[in-house]
Design a protein around this motif. Structure first.
Motif, PDB file in Angstrom:
ATOM      1  N   ASN A  10      47.793  41.927  27.400  1.00 34.97           N
ATOM      2  CA  ASN A  10      47.268  41.248  28.578  1.00 34.97           C
ATOM      3  C   ASN A  10      46.778  42.311  29.554  1.00 34.97           C
ATOM      4  O   ASN A  10      47.549  43.139  30.024  1.00 34.97           O
ATOM      5  CB  ASN A  10      48.338  40.379  29.228  1.00 34.97           C
ATOM      6  CG  ASN A  10      47.790  39.552  30.366  1.00 34.97           C
ATOM      7  OD1 ASN A  10      46.613  39.615  30.702  1.00 34.97           O
ATOM      8  ND2 ASN A  10      48.646  38.760  30.964  1.00 34.97           N
ATOM      9  N   GLU A  12      45.601  41.790  32.543  1.00 30.74           N
ATOM     10  CA  GLU A  12      45.729  41.363  33.942  1.00 30.74           C
ATOM     11  C   GLU A  12      46.445  42.428  34.778  1.00 30.74           C
ATOM     12  O   GLU A  12      47.504  42.920  34.420  1.00 30.74           O
ATOM     13  CB  GLU A  12      46.511  40.055  34.047  1.00 30.74           C
ATOM     14  CG  GLU A  12      46.610  39.526  35.465  1.00 30.74           C
ATOM     15  CD  GLU A  12      47.271  38.170  35.535  1.00 30.74           C
ATOM     16  OE1 GLU A  12      47.065  37.474  36.534  1.00 30.74           O
ATOM     17  OE2 GLU A  12      47.988  37.790  34.591  1.00 30.74           O
ATOM     18  N   PRO A  29      41.072  40.358  35.347  1.00 29.57           N
ATOM     19  CA  PRO A  29      41.718  39.047  35.441  1.00 29.57           C
ATOM     20  C   PRO A  29      42.692  38.897  34.274  1.00 29.57           C
ATOM     21  O   PRO A  29      42.797  39.786  33.425  1.00 29.57           O
ATOM     22  CB  PRO A  29      40.538  38.088  35.295  1.00 29.57           C
ATOM     23  CG  PRO A  29      39.589  38.819  34.402  1.00 29.57           C
ATOM     24  CD  PRO A  29      39.722  40.271  34.802  1.00 29.57           C
ATOM     25  N   ALA A  30      43.368  37.783  34.197  1.00 25.97           N
ATOM     26  CA  ALA A  30      44.239  37.504  33.051  1.00 25.97           C
ATOM     27  C   ALA A  30      43.359  37.385  31.812  1.00 25.97           C
ATOM     28  O   ALA A  30      42.570  36.449  31.675  1.00 25.97           O
ATOM     29  CB  ALA A  30      45.021  36.219  33.273  1.00 25.97           C
TER      30      ALA A  30
END
Length: 61
Positions: A10, A12, A29-30
């Motif tokens: 991930n 993020e 972002p995620a």
């Protein structure tokens, strides 16, 4: 970017920059990058973080 690992990552909260004094000039972002997956991030000053479209940083370099 390319995930050479065996697990998804991930992104993020990770950042990209063209200024060493500001390491989080543009923040991901995620977004999960799967093993063996490529991700292209455009350095265009467009500042796009919607994962449904190509990602663009807020700087040019």
């Amino acid at each position: 970017m390319y995930n050479t690992g065996s697990e998804a990552i991930n992104l993020e909260g990770y950042g990209l920059t063209d200024l060493s004094s500001n390491p989080y000039q543009w923040v991901f972002p995620a977004y999960w990058i799967e093993p063996g997956e490529h991700l292209l991030v455009w350095c265009s000053s467009k500042n796009r973080t919607d994962i449904n479209f190509p990602l663009h940083t807020n700087f040019l370099k």
